[in-house]
Structure formats: structure tokens, C-alpha cells
Design an enzyme around this catalytic site. Structure first.
Site, PDB file in Angstrom:
ATOM      1  N   GLU A  15       0.817  -1.209   0.000  1.00  8.86           N
ATOM      2  CA  GLU A  15       0.000   0.000   0.000  1.00  8.86           C
ATOM      3  C   GLU A  15       0.857   1.269   0.000  1.00  8.86           C
ATOM      4  OE1 GLU A  15      -3.836  -0.330   2.282  1.00  8.86           O
ATOM      5  OE2 GLU A  15      -2.784  -2.023   3.186  1.00  8.86           O
ATOM      6  N   SER A 184      -7.075  -2.311   1.471  1.00  2.00           N
ATOM      7  CA  SER A 184      -7.228  -1.827   0.098  1.00  2.00           C
ATOM      8  C   SER A 184      -7.592  -2.914  -0.898  1.00  2.00           C
ATOM      9  CB  SER A 184      -5.949  -1.108  -0.371  1.00  2.00           C
ATOM     10  OG  SER A 184      -5.667  -0.031   0.474  1.00  2.00           O
ATOM     11  N   SER A 318     -11.294  10.973   0.155  1.00  2.00           N
ATOM     12  CA  SER A 318     -11.580   9.738   0.882  1.00  2.00           C
ATOM     13  C   SER A 318     -12.898   9.841   1.642  1.00  2.00           C
ATOM     14  CB  SER A 318     -10.449   9.429   1.867  1.00  2.00           C
ATOM     15  OG  SER A 318      -9.245   9.164   1.179  1.00  2.00           O
TER      16      SER A 318
END
EC number: 6.3.2.4
Length: 359
Positions: A15, A184, A318
Site C-alpha cells: 500500500e 485496500s 476519501s
């Protein structure tokens, strides 16, 4: 003197790129007149690099020059010596996702050097990133979840036939295979038969030595954001309109096709229940600073907690900041300042603990 804020980004993690997006947004949102802002890059090999003070908006992050003879240990020692000088107030923002950032390791280092940092401590970070352990704890306190099984690669090699039988009898198809300690949607697969399950397990085991297999829940995916320490507060619930059977890495970060709906269109009673469960999840994990709790909501309005995220993606687009803007109008920079205040508060409280025996 201004508080020195150090933003860590990158990291030895799949990530890595997501961390850089989060860090860039945070660095640009920090008030440079109120804080002295510094950035520290950690590359894919774990080498630390002090990339210096940030005084203006950045278009892209600095990665600095890395000595070819540098080791992770030596680079860490160098950065610690350069950055955390006595006599100044420091706060670290570990804008790191996944392995070596969200799993308690960086939190342990920061505890050892006695520097306040935003987000969850060692235990909630280590447990929260491990989907299997989180599910086990939630099952003890009655937090609703889908049926699941988990096992290590060693168990898989010893008794794969029994595990197949357990999955097919308890979970069934379709099911979801997930590395236990990643986020994710990396390494996550939806499986409709045994052949797909075998291939999914092979891939998941390349990212972790433990995997979780979940029963599929047909429903909407919703999220609640939590902020606080001892008295956490919950945002309204939001949801993404799904274009696929599940949102994989590309759907979340590459394609840009996710459509957020905030607040989610659900009855007030269900909204309240989601907030209560989110607060319970935060507190049972001994959370601090922030947490995002992810749910499945069925057509019958049954709730299932999918997972928690102890340091969710935090760009300007986000879900976490969008949820709080919809809840009480809190802006992105205001959320960051709240995190910093909570970090200092938690650090000051921890200093009340005595580490030597009284005479």
C-alpha cells in the site's frame, strides 16, 4: 515555538502508493504558520530518508537521495538523531497503510522514543489489521459478522482437504478469500467454486501467511468514521454505489468510478444502531484518534461488520473526511488538527503511568 509535525509516508508495504496519496493531502492541509511541517520518506526496502521542512504546497512528494550503502537500521538511527531533538514539541503523523505502518510496528517505535503520534496505539493497530483476530474479538462481544474461517499456510499444507470441507460446509460459495493483514482489497478474491478458491488461496498466501474466508453477504457497503479517545464520536453513515460484486484495488484507487452517497439512505433507527456498533468496536479494541468501521447492510436492514480500518485512506476525496464534513461541517484541515490534539492528549495521559517502583 511551533509544534514540529513529522509526516511519515511510503513504507515497506503493498500500500506504498496509497500512503503517498494520503501524506500529500495531509502535508498540504497542515497550517504551516501553526506547525513546522517535515516529511520523512520510507522506501520499499525500509530505508528512511529525511526529506526536510515543507513551507509551501507540494505538487508531489519528495523521496530524497538514498545512500546505496545505507541499511534500514542505520537510516532510522540517522533520521531519529536529525529530527527529534530535545526541547521541542513533536507530533508524528504515520501516514502509512498496511504492513509496517498500520500493524503496530511503527507505533511501538514511537512509543519507545516517547513521541506523540496520531491514530491508534500498538494493540488496536496490531489487532485491527489482523482480520482474523478482529473477528474473534468481535464474536466474543456479540458484534454481528458474517460466517468466517481462518487458517495459516502451515495448516493449509497439513490438512487442505479438511479445510476445503470446512469452507464448503460452513461458508459455501460464493465466498471471499482475504489475506488476514492487508487492506485496500489487495489479494482479495470472490470465489464461486473450488477451482477459483484454490487459485485465490495461492494468491492470498503470497501477501500473508494467514488468510480469512468470509461468507458472502448480499447487501450495501457502508462506513462510519469514528474520532476520539476515551469518548469517541461517530459520523453519519455513508456508502459507495457498487459497480462490481466487490470493490477491488483498481475500483478504489485507479478507475475512479466510485460514487459516494452521504448520508446513506437508511432509516434513522438503523443509522443509530450503526453508530452504536461503531462506538462499541472502537472501544473494545481500545481505539484512539480515529477508526473507520465498515458494514454490510442487507435488504432486510440486517447489519454485519465487515472490518475496521485503524488508519483509513485519508486523501481529500476519501470517505473518512467526507463523512465528517457531512456530519458537522468539519473541514479536512480541522480534522487533522483534531487528530493532533488527540495525539497530544493521549501522550500526556500516558505520562501519568509510573514505570518505577516506589520506595
Amino acid at each position: 515555538m511551533n509544534t514540529q509535525v513529522y509526516v511519515l509516508y511510503g513504507g515497506k508495504s503493498v500500500e506504498h502508493e496509497i500512503s503517498k496519496r494520503t501524506a500529500l493531502a495531509i502535508i498540504n492541509a497542515l497550517d504551516k504558520e501553526k506547525y513546522d511541517v517535515y516529511s520523512i520518506y520510507i522506501n520499499n526496502e525500509g530505508i528512511w530518508c529525511n526529506t526536510g521542512k515543507v513551507t509551501e504546497e507540494l505538487k508531489e512528494l519528495r523521496e530524497g537521495e538514498v545512500d546505496v550503502d545505507m541499511t534500514p537500521t542505520l537510516s532510522l538511527a540517522t533520521v531519529l538523531q536529525e529530527c527529534f531533538s530535545p526541547g521541542r514539541e513533536h507530533v508524528v503523523i504515520p501516514a502509512l497503510h498496511g504492513t509496517y505502518g498500520e500493524d503496530g510496528t511503527i507505533q511501538g517505535l514511537l512509543e519507545l522514543i516517547d513521541v506523540p503520534y496520531i491514530g491508534n496505539g500498538i494493540m488496536p493497530s496490531a489487532i485491527g489489521i489482523d482480520k482474523a483476530m478482529t473477528k474473534e474479538i468481535f464474536s466474543k462481544v456479540g458484534i454481528p459478522q458474517a460466517e468466517y474461517v481462518f487458517f495459516t499456510i502451515q495448516e493449509w499444507r497439513r490438512r487442505d482437504s479438511q479445510i476445503f470441507e470446512q469452507i464448503e460446509n460452513k461458508i459455501g460459495y460464493p465466498c471471499f478469500v482475504k489475506p488476514a493483514k492487508l487492506g485496500s482489497s489487495v489479494g482479495v478474491h470472490r470465489c464461486q467454486n473450488r477451482d477459483e478458491l484454490i487459485e485465490a488461496l495461492k494468491d492470498a498466501f503470497t501477501f500473508d501467511q494467514k488468510v480469512v474466508v468470509d461468507k458472502e453477504v448480499i447487501g450495501r457497503e457502508m462506513q462510519v468514521a469514528v474520532i476520539g479517545n476515551e469518548n469517541p464520536e461517530c459520523s453519519v453513515a455513508g456508502e459507495y454505489i457498487l459497480e462490481k460484486s466487490f470493490m477491488d484495488y483498481n475500483a478504489k484507487y485507479v478507475d475512479g468510478n466510485l460514487i459516494p452517497v452521504i448520508p446513506a439512505h437508511i432509516p434513522d433507527s438503523l443509522h443509530k444502531k450503526m453508530q452504536e456498533i461503531s462506538q462499541q468496536a472502537f472501544q473494545v479494541l481500545n481505539g484512539s484518534g480515529l477508526m473507520r468501521v465498515d458494514f454490510f447492510v442487507t435488504e432486510e436492514n440486517d447489519l454485519y461488520v465487515n472490518e475496521v480500518n485503524t488508519f483509513p485512506g485519508f486523501t481529500g476525496h476519501s470517505m473518512f473526511p467526507a463523512l465528517w464534513e457531512a456530519t458537522n461541517g468539519m473541514t479536512y484541515p480541522e480534522i487533522i488538527e483534531t487528530f493532533i490534539d488527540l495525539a497530544i492528549e493521549r501522550h500526556q495521559n500516558s505520562r501519568q503511568i509510573q514505570y518505577t517502583r516506589g520506595e
